[in-house]
Write a protein that holds these residues in place. Sequence first.
Motif, mmCIF file in Angstrom:
data_model
loop_
_atom_site.group_PDB
_atom_site.id
_atom_site.type_symbol
_atom_site.label_atom_id
_atom_site.label_comp_id
_atom_site.label_asym_id
_atom_site.label_seq_id
_atom_site.Cartn_x
_atom_site.Cartn_y
_atom_site.Cartn_z
ATOM 1 N N SER A 1 0.844 -1.197 0.000
ATOM 2 C CA SER A 1 0.000 0.000 0.000
ATOM 3 C C SER A 1 0.877 1.244 0.000
ATOM 4 N N GLY A 2 0.268 2.370 -0.357
ATOM 5 C CA GLY A 2 0.957 3.639 -0.222
ATOM 6 C C GLY A 2 1.231 3.973 1.230
ATOM 7 N N THR A 3 0.344 3.544 2.114
ATOM 8 C CA THR A 3 0.539 3.768 3.549
ATOM 9 C C THR A 3 1.800 3.078 4.036
ATOM 10 N N ALA A 4 2.002 1.834 3.593
ATOM 11 C CA ALA A 4 3.219 1.099 3.953
ATOM 12 C C ALA A 4 4.457 1.833 3.452
ATOM 13 N N ALA A 5 4.370 2.404 2.254
ATOM 14 C CA ALA A 5 5.505 3.145 1.710
ATOM 15 C C ALA A 5 5.833 4.360 2.563
ATOM 16 N N LEU B 1 5.782 16.280 5.465
ATOM 17 C CA LEU B 1 5.168 15.276 4.609
ATOM 18 C C LEU B 1 4.094 15.918 3.718
ATOM 19 N N PRO B 2 4.493 16.631 2.666
ATOM 20 C CA PRO B 2 3.502 17.258 1.778
ATOM 21 C C PRO B 2 2.765 16.218 0.960
ATOM 22 N N VAL B 3 1.536 16.538 0.581
ATOM 23 C CA VAL B 3 0.702 15.659 -0.238
ATOM 24 C C VAL B 3 0.398 16.352 -1.562
ATOM 25 N N ASP B 4 0.575 15.631 -2.654
ATOM 26 C CA ASP B 4 0.226 16.151 -3.980
ATOM 27 C C ASP B 4 -1.269 15.920 -4.190
ATOM 28 N N VAL C 1 9.375 14.020 2.975
ATOM 29 C CA VAL C 1 8.851 12.789 2.382
ATOM 30 C C VAL C 1 7.633 13.183 1.567
ATOM 31 N N GLU C 2 7.654 12.922 0.279
ATOM 32 C CA GLU C 2 6.573 13.322 -0.610
ATOM 33 C C GLU C 2 5.486 12.250 -0.663
ATOM 34 N N ASP C 3 4.267 12.621 -0.286
ATOM 35 C CA ASP C 3 3.128 11.729 -0.459
ATOM 36 C C ASP C 3 2.552 12.001 -1.855
ATOM 37 N N ALA C 4 3.029 11.213 -2.818
ATOM 38 C CA ALA C 4 2.594 11.342 -4.208
ATOM 39 C C ALA C 4 1.577 10.257 -4.546
ATOM 40 N N ALA C 5 0.814 9.812 -3.547
ATOM 41 C CA ALA C 5 -0.120 8.711 -3.742
ATOM 42 C C ALA C 5 -1.085 8.960 -4.894
ATOM 43 N N GLU C 6 -1.465 10.224 -5.088
ATOM 44 C CA GLU C 6 -2.474 10.570 -6.086
ATOM 45 C C GLU C 6 -1.865 11.143 -7.367
ATOM 46 N N ALA C 7 -0.534 11.144 -7.477
ATOM 47 C CA ALA C 7 0.098 12.031 -8.464
ATOM 48 C C ALA C 7 1.012 11.352 -9.477
ATOM 49 N N ALA D 1 6.212 8.361 -1.804
ATOM 50 C CA ALA D 1 5.324 7.207 -1.808
ATOM 51 C C ALA D 1 4.276 7.355 -2.906
ATOM 52 N N LEU D 2 4.019 6.262 -3.616
ATOM 53 C CA LEU D 2 2.934 6.170 -4.585
ATOM 54 C C LEU D 2 1.891 5.189 -4.066
ATOM 55 N N SER D 3 0.660 5.343 -4.555
ATOM 56 C CA SER D 3 -0.401 4.383 -4.241
ATOM 57 C C SER D 3 -0.953 3.812 -5.532
ATOM 58 N N PHE D 4 -1.234 2.514 -5.507
ATOM 59 C CA PHE D 4 -1.873 1.839 -6.632
ATOM 60 C C PHE D 4 -3.213 1.253 -6.195
#
Length: 401
Positions: A81-85, A157-160, A183-189, A207-210
Motif C-alpha cells: 500500500s501507499g501507507t506502507a511506503a 510530509l507534503p501531499v500532492d 517525504v513526498e506523499d505522491a499517492a495521487e500524483a 510514496a505512490l499508491s496503486f
Amino acid sequence: MPLEVRLNHRSGNLSLPTPRDAGRTTHEIYLSAPDVGPLEESFLVSALRSGWAAPAGPELTAFEREIAERVGVNAAVALSSGTAALHLALLGLGVGPGQVVVVPTLTFVATANAVTYTGARPAFIDSDPATGNIDVSLLPELLEKLQASGQRVGAVLPVDIFGTCADYSALLPICAAAGVPVVEDAAEALGSAHRGRPAGSFGAAAALSFNGNKVITTSGGGMLLSDDRVLVERARFLSTQARLPVSHYEHPEVGYNYRLSNLLAAVGRAQLQRLDEMIRRRRQVRELYANLFATVPGVRLLGNCDDEANCWLTCIVVEPDRAGWHAAELAAHLAGHGIESRPIWKPLHLQAAYENSGGLLTGAAQRLFETGLALPSGSMLSDRQRATVLKTIRAFLAASG
C-alpha cells in the motif's frame, strides 16, 4: 465465497462484483473506477503461467525498475500500500517517538496514520485555498514554532492533492534551511510533475499508491521511491518481516509483511504502459467540467490542472451565496441519478482520532471541505457516461437558477 472476476469482452474491461452484488446500494457511474482490460489480463495470465505466484518474482523486479525509470529516481521497492511506503520511508529517516511530522490537514487519513505508526505524532498545517495543497507560506512559522517549543521535527510530509504537485520550489528550500527532511506523499500524483520534475522524485523519499481508484492500480499496492539506495534497501528488508538471507528464519528486529505480490506487479506493469493515455482521458474530463462551469456564478474548479497534472480527481468549490445552491445539493442530485461524487477530504484536525494534534490552521481546509465536491473523473468513463454526467449537472443548474 470465492471472488468472481469478470471480463467484459465487449468493453474489454475486467470487473469485480459491484457493491450491489454484496447487497449494498451502488452507482451506475463511479468517481474513479479501476481502468483495466485485456492488456492487464494478458500480463496477469502470463505471470500465473510462469509459475511465479509467490510474493516475489521477475514481474515485481521489473515493475520497480520501470516505475523508478518513469519517475527518474535511483531505486524503488513495491509494497502492499501507499501507507506502507510512507511508514517505511519515515522509519528510514529515523522518525519515531518523541518527534513530530508536519502533515497537511487536507488529505486522506493514511498520511497521518503512517506518522502515528512510527510513534511520532502529526502536527497539521492548513491548505492553500486555491489548490488545496499545503500552504507553504505557513511552513516557516510552524517549523519555527515547533522547534522553539523544543519539539523535534522528524519530517515534513507534503501531499500532492488530487494529482497536483505541491509547490516544491518554495517548500524544499524552507525545509533545507530548517534541517528537516521531506517525504513526498505522491499517492495521487503518478504522471504529474512540478516545473518539469516528476511527482515522486522530491525529497528524501516519496510514496505512490496503486489503490483501486488511483490513476493506475494493482488492485491494492504502493511503492517507495528514493535516490537513496540505502534507504530503499532498508525498506525492502523491513517489508519482508526483517528476515535475514539465511536458510533458517532469522529476524534481528521487528519487520512488516508489506511486500507487493509478483502477480499484482504484473497488473501494474500493464497499467504503466497505458498511463499516458489514461491521464489524457482524465484531462479531457476536467476540460469538460471547466467548460460547463465557466459561466456559473460562484463555482470554480479547485487547482489548475495544466499539462503537468494528472487530473486524478476534478473538484469544484461552490460559494453558496453566489451560486444559490450548496455542493451537497448537487451531490444529492447526482446520487439520485446513480452518479457518485464525494466531498473533498474532511480535514484531519476535525477527525476524532487526531482532533488534539495541533499545528497551524487558518480554516482554509475546513472551508474547502464544506464547499467542495469531487466529480466523476476516471479514465474508464465512456463518452456516454460523460454525457450523462454533464446532462445531469446541467439539469440541476437549470432547476437551481
